[in-house]
Design a protein around this motif. Structure first.
Motif, PDB file in Angstrom:
ATOM      1  N   PHE A 474       0.828  -1.208   0.000  1.00 21.40           N
ATOM      2  CA  PHE A 474       0.000   0.000   0.000  1.00 21.40           C
ATOM      3  C   PHE A 474       0.859   1.252   0.000  1.00 21.40           C
ATOM      4  CE2 PHE A 474      -3.377  -2.763   1.343  1.00 21.40           C
ATOM      5  CZ  PHE A 474      -4.552  -2.077   1.083  1.00 21.40           C
ATOM      6  N   MET A 475       0.357   2.278  -0.716  1.00 24.40           N
ATOM      7  CA  MET A 475       0.961   3.606  -0.582  1.00 24.40           C
ATOM      8  C   MET A 475      -0.176   4.535  -0.158  1.00 24.40           C
ATOM      9  SD  MET A 475       3.631   5.239  -3.119  1.00 24.40           S
ATOM     10  CE  MET A 475       2.688   5.271  -4.624  1.00 24.40           C
ATOM     11  N   PHE A 476       0.099   5.420   0.778  1.00 20.24           N
ATOM     12  CA  PHE A 476      -0.900   6.382   1.240  1.00 20.24           C
ATOM     13  C   PHE A 476      -0.421   7.775   0.858  1.00 20.24           C
ATOM     14  CE2 PHE A 476      -3.763   4.067   4.193  1.00 20.24           C
ATOM     15  CZ  PHE A 476      -3.145   2.828   4.156  1.00 20.24           C
ATOM     16  N   LEU A 477      -1.265   8.530   0.160  1.00 19.68           N
ATOM     17  CA  LEU A 477      -0.872   9.873  -0.279  1.00 19.68           C
ATOM     18  C   LEU A 477      -1.809  10.930   0.301  1.00 19.68           C
ATOM     19  CD1 LEU A 477      -0.313   9.203  -4.094  1.00 19.68           C
ATOM     20  CD2 LEU A 477       1.395   9.137  -2.265  1.00 19.68           C
ATOM     21  N   GLY A 478      -1.221  12.021   0.755  1.00 20.89           N
ATOM     22  CA  GLY A 478      -2.029  13.145   1.224  1.00 20.89           C
ATOM     23  C   GLY A 478      -1.223  14.421   1.034  1.00 20.89           C
ATOM     24  N   ARG A 479      -1.920  15.545   1.001  1.00 23.40           N
ATOM     25  CA  ARG A 479      -1.209  16.830   0.868  1.00 23.40           C
ATOM     26  C   ARG A 479      -1.563  17.733   2.027  1.00 23.40           C
ATOM     27  NH1 ARG A 479       0.914  19.325  -4.160  1.00 23.40           N
ATOM     28  NH2 ARG A 479       1.068  17.653  -5.663  1.00 23.40           N
ATOM     29  N   GLY A 480      -0.672  18.665   2.315  1.00 24.07           N
ATOM     30  CA  GLY A 480      -0.956  19.652   3.362  1.00 24.07           C
ATOM     31  C   GLY A 480      -1.215  18.953   4.682  1.00 24.07           C
ATOM     32  N   ILE A 481      -2.263  19.359   5.355  1.00 22.67           N
ATOM     33  CA  ILE A 481      -2.575  18.826   6.687  1.00 22.67           C
ATOM     34  C   ILE A 481      -2.946  17.336   6.612  1.00 22.67           C
ATOM     35  CG2 ILE A 481      -5.045  19.379   6.748  1.00 22.67           C
ATOM     36  CD1 ILE A 481      -4.498  20.593   9.599  1.00 22.67           C
ATOM     37  N   HIS A 482      -3.199  16.843   5.393  1.00 17.73           N
ATOM     38  CA  HIS A 482      -3.530  15.413   5.243  1.00 17.73           C
ATOM     39  C   HIS A 482      -2.313  14.546   4.983  1.00 17.73           C
ATOM     40  CE1 HIS A 482      -7.714  16.044   5.701  1.00 17.73           C
ATOM     41  NE2 HIS A 482      -7.594  17.108   4.929  1.00 17.73           N
ATOM     42  N   TYR A 483      -1.166  15.158   4.824  1.00 16.77           N
ATOM     43  CA  TYR A 483       0.042  14.339   4.676  1.00 16.77           C
ATOM     44  C   TYR A 483       0.301  13.528   5.963  1.00 16.77           C
ATOM     45  CZ  TYR A 483       5.051  13.429   5.028  1.00 16.77           C
ATOM     46  OH  TYR A 483       6.254  12.847   5.285  1.00 16.77           O
ATOM     47  N   PRO A 484       0.246  14.167   7.166  1.00 17.08           N
ATOM     48  CA  PRO A 484       0.385  13.336   8.372  1.00 17.08           C
ATOM     49  C   PRO A 484      -0.685  12.252   8.496  1.00 17.08           C
ATOM     50  CG  PRO A 484       0.161  15.692   8.960  1.00 17.08           C
ATOM     51  CD  PRO A 484       0.221  15.614   7.467  1.00 17.08           C
ATOM     52  N   VAL A 485      -1.860  12.507   7.923  1.00 15.14           N
ATOM     53  CA  VAL A 485      -2.905  11.470   7.970  1.00 15.14           C
ATOM     54  C   VAL A 485      -2.500  10.285   7.084  1.00 15.14           C
ATOM     55  CG1 VAL A 485      -5.345  10.963   7.556  1.00 15.14           C
ATOM     56  CG2 VAL A 485      -4.673  13.204   8.440  1.00 15.14           C
ATOM     57  N   ALA A 486      -1.862  10.597   5.948  1.00 18.60           N
ATOM     58  CA  ALA A 486      -1.374   9.515   5.083  1.00 18.60           C
ATOM     59  C   ALA A 486      -0.333   8.679   5.843  1.00 18.60           C
ATOM     60  CB  ALA A 486      -0.768  10.104   3.811  1.00 18.60           C
ATOM     61  N   LEU A 487       0.523   9.359   6.573  1.00 17.89           N
ATOM     62  CA  LEU A 487       1.543   8.639   7.363  1.00 17.89           C
ATOM     63  C   LEU A 487       0.860   7.769   8.419  1.00 17.89           C
ATOM     64  CD1 LEU A 487       4.100  11.546   7.932  1.00 17.89           C
ATOM     65  CD2 LEU A 487       4.403   9.569   6.444  1.00 17.89           C
ATOM     66  N   GLU A 488      -0.155   8.315   9.056  1.00 20.99           N
ATOM     67  CA  GLU A 488      -0.859   7.579  10.099  1.00 20.99           C
ATOM     68  C   GLU A 488      -1.618   6.382   9.513  1.00 20.99           C
ATOM     69  OE1 GLU A 488      -0.807   7.202  13.096  1.00 20.99           O
ATOM     70  OE2 GLU A 488      -2.769   6.637  13.859  1.00 20.99           O
ATOM     71  N   GLY A 489      -2.225   6.581   8.324  1.00 19.43           N
ATOM     72  CA  GLY A 489      -2.933   5.468   7.679  1.00 19.43           C
ATOM     73  C   GLY A 489      -1.971   4.319   7.391  1.00 19.43           C
ATOM     74  N   ALA A 490      -0.772   4.673   6.895  1.00 19.13           N
ATOM     75  CA  ALA A 490       0.221   3.638   6.583  1.00 19.13           C
ATOM     76  C   ALA A 490       0.712   2.958   7.865  1.00 19.13           C
ATOM     77  CB  ALA A 490       1.394   4.270   5.831  1.00 19.13           C
ATOM     78  N   LEU A 491       0.928   3.765   8.900  1.00 20.64           N
ATOM     79  CA  LEU A 491       1.415   3.181  10.164  1.00 20.64           C
ATOM     80  C   LEU A 491       0.380   2.217  10.750  1.00 20.64           C
ATOM     81  CD1 LEU A 491       3.608   3.155  12.416  1.00 20.64           C
ATOM     82  CD2 LEU A 491       2.339   4.969  13.534  1.00 20.64           C
ATOM     83  N   LYS A 492      -0.904   2.637  10.744  1.00 17.22           N
ATOM     84  CA  LYS A 492      -1.944   1.752  11.297  1.00 17.22           C
ATOM     85  C   LYS A 492      -1.944   0.422  10.569  1.00 17.22           C
ATOM     86  CE  LYS A 492      -2.483   3.172  14.191  1.00 17.22           C
ATOM     87  NZ  LYS A 492      -2.203   4.314  15.012  1.00 17.22           N
TER      88      LYS A 492
END
Ligand code: F6R
Length: 613
Positions: A474-492
């Motif tokens: 999986f790759m999770f992509l987000g921009r701006g304030i959603h970039y940390p959410v992409a990181l969190e989605g991948a970590l979970k």
């Protein structure tokens, strides 16, 4: 990172109580477990590799019933693999003491070599056995247990919470703390110790919290504490608000699922009674956050690990956007190893669910030494981080038992939003009307989040998981304030399903990660309405053009229409939107892990609180 318990009773049997305590602490480590009970001038020890159930089945023979004193341990291995021989309790060669330990003895090799040179034979690979051997030698020389423990600890460098019982004394337990938490419950018929209040509140809500350097002796109905200087110390019991119900799973299959569903209530608990609707401002009951103080900073240095660090990244957007304060984020584990430049006008702000993460604690302490004001956003009121901070804000998420953090993340983002609005108001960056509108968003967010967690959305995410739980990665992509959410989605996802997952800023994809895109590789794109929507959409199209499968989570209808799978989320304030975009990612990780047969609440190799560096 290991849980320890201990009990000494006037009458009755300690065994079931020790096991109950260990059940409550299993989130701290679960690769092996053990108990030692004192009886008839001897000690009986049982240890097992694996989960607590393995130990429970060995104890089912009833052989250890009836003992009035005992200690127990649930382990997250640091020194030596999780085998029976490395499981705690450990004893000395002469069989004089049994000891359990949470933490790390940094100079154990040196001490071990010294003892080996004197003919001591070690059975395990643990650092703990060094403590047991040293205490045993002191006891052999005639010292009382409390003195033996004190002189042993004087030789030791590291972080620890320990509990010990002497084989020839079934009336007193000794415990000590330097770093990891340790609390006591003392009632008329007994005295109990544990790493977490969760394991003690069934005895009483009046608990004693030991401080660093303390050594305590527990007997039925009484306790005595000496501090690091060897002086008698007063450590009065304090009332702990902890609902035992909160710590149970209720009707949910896993703690993680329960905690995901608690998020709307957590949001309300964290925020609502802090909102001043008239002034469009925030009122914290915690001290040190008044307007003058909030005006005194020219910079915020955020520090944390793991999920809490992603909350810091969201907080940096909020602080800069709403309060106009420059904010930097660092890994707590890296912060100490550069040369940070801080001043008395810096707010060093550590975020932590447990308040016991060793790296976060050390980073905040260093920031304080370097002159910054030390602030903390934390979920555990009695934690070391809260005690170490000059000022703190509680996140009020309630006990988080699932090892994968969910509701704590949401409560951290809500708390940093409140802080950002308060700082924005204090610094004249926001007027009362703007403050009011921002705070109203919090009230509107609760039903939106509840709606997002509805049965329908969950069922939709379960279907998506069914189609994607066996993909290559999986790759999770987000921009701006959603970039940390992409990181969190991948970590979970990686934490609980053990699938490979990476989080990237969407715009960074074309600088390398796009090479991973091919059929059989899933990309999760967070795409919300707003100024970045078109840019994210074009990233999404780039993935689709290369045969990659796309799951889109967001409120941007054109992006949702382009994706293979879509999870629509309601619109909200951009500063709070991460709360809505993370919820489907938590459920996706959960549903994938379920299909892969993983142990969701206790993922392999992890522990809830990481009290070692
Ligand atoms: C992830 C997770 C960890 C923690 C990290 C910091 O699900 O739980 O990444 O976020 O270990 O822990 P705290 O917040 O207790 O400092």
């Amino acid at each position: 990172m290991c849980g320890i318990v201990g009990a000494v009773l006037r009458e009755g049997s300690v065994l079931e109580g020790l096991l109950e305590g260990l059940r409550a602490l299993e989130y701290r480590g679960y690769d092996s477990a053990g108990v030692a009970v004192g009886a008839d001038g001897g000690v009986s020890i049982r240890r097992q590799a694996g989960r607590l159930e393995a130990l429970e089945s060995v104890l089912a023979d009833g052989a250890l019933e009836g003992a009035r004193i005992g200690i127990g341990h649930t382990r997250w291995a640091t020194h030596g693999p999780p085998t029976e021989i490395n499981a705690h309790p450990h004893t000395d060669g002469g069989g004089r003491v049994a000891l359990v330990h949470n933490g790390i003895i940094e100079n154990y090799l040196e001490l071990r070599e010294e003892l080996c040179g004197q003919g001591v034979e070690f059975l395990s690979a643990t650092d703990t056995e060094v403590l047991a051997q040293l205490v045993g030698r002191e006891l052999a020389a005639g010292a009382a247990l409390v003195d033996a423990v004190r002189s042993t600890l004087a030789r030791v460098r590291g972080y620890y919470a320990i509990a010990a019982l002497a084989i020839d004394d079934d009336r007193a337990l000794v415990c000590a703390r330097q770093g990891p938490p340790l609390c006591l419950a003392v009632v008329a018929g007994g005295a109990f110790l544990a790493s977490d209040p969760l394991a003690l509140v069934r005895h009483t809500h009046e608990l004693v919290f030991l401080e660093d350097g303390d050594v305590a002796t527990l007997s039925p109905g009484s306790y005595a504490v000496v501090d690091a200087a060897g002086e008698k110390a007063e450590r009065p019991a304090v009332e702990v608000e902890l609902d035992e119900e909160q710590a149970g799973r209720g009707a949910f299959a896993h703690f993680m699922l329960k905690e995901i569903h608690e998020q709307p209530d957590v949001l309300a608990r964290t925020a609502f009674d802090r909102i001043d609707e008239v002034e469009g401002d925030v009122r914290f009951t915690e001290e040190g956050w008044d307007a003058e103080c909030l005006r005194s900073f020219d910079r915020v240095q955020l520090l944390a690990c793991g999920t809490a660090r992603y909350a810091c990244q969201v907080a940096a957007f909020q602080l800069e956007g709403l309060a106009g304060i420059p904010a930097d984020v660092d890994y707590a584990s890296e912060f100490r190893y550069r040369s940070p430049r801080l001043s008395e006008r810096t707010l060093a702000l550590a975020i932590s669910q447990s308040g016991e993460t060793a790296d976060t604690l050390a980073a905040l302490r260093l920031a304080r030494e370097l002159g910054a004001r030390a602030g903390a956003i934390c979920n555990v009121p009695e934690s070391s981080l809260v005690r170490a901070a000059d000022c703190f804000l509680m996140t009020r998420a309630g006990p988080e038992i699932g090892v994968a953090s969910t509701k704590a993340f949401v409560s951290q983002i809500v708390t940093s939003y409140l802080l950002s609005v308060a700082a924005g108001r204090a610094r004249g960056n926001l007027d009362a009307g703007e403050g009011r509108a921002l705070l109203e968003e919090l009230r509107l967010l609760r039903p939106r989040l509840a709606q997002l967690l509805s049965r329908e959305t969950h069922a939709r995410i379960a279907e998506i998981a069914e189609r994607h739980h066996e993909v290559k990665g999986f790759m999770f992509l987000g921009r701006g304030i959603h970039y940390p959410v992409a990181l969190e989605g991948a970590l979970k996802l990686k934490e609980i399903s053990y699938m490979h997952a990476e989080g990237y800023p969407a715009g960074e994809m074309k600088h390398g990660p796009i090479a991973l895109v091919e059929p059989g590789m899933t990309t999760v794109v967070i795409a919300n309405k707003g100024p970045l929507a078109e840019k994210v959409r074009s990233n999404l199209e780039q993935v689709r053009a290369r045969g990659g499968q796309v799951i889109c989570v967001g409120s941007d209808a054109p992006s949702l229409a382009l994706a293979d799978e879509a999870v629509e989320i309601p619109e909200t304030s951009p500063w709070l939107a991460p709360i809505l975009s993370v919820a489907p990612l938590q459920l996706l990780a959960y549903e994938i892990a379920l299909r892969r047969g993983c142990d969701i609440d206790k993922p392999r190799n992890l522990a809830k609180s990481v009290t070692v560096e």
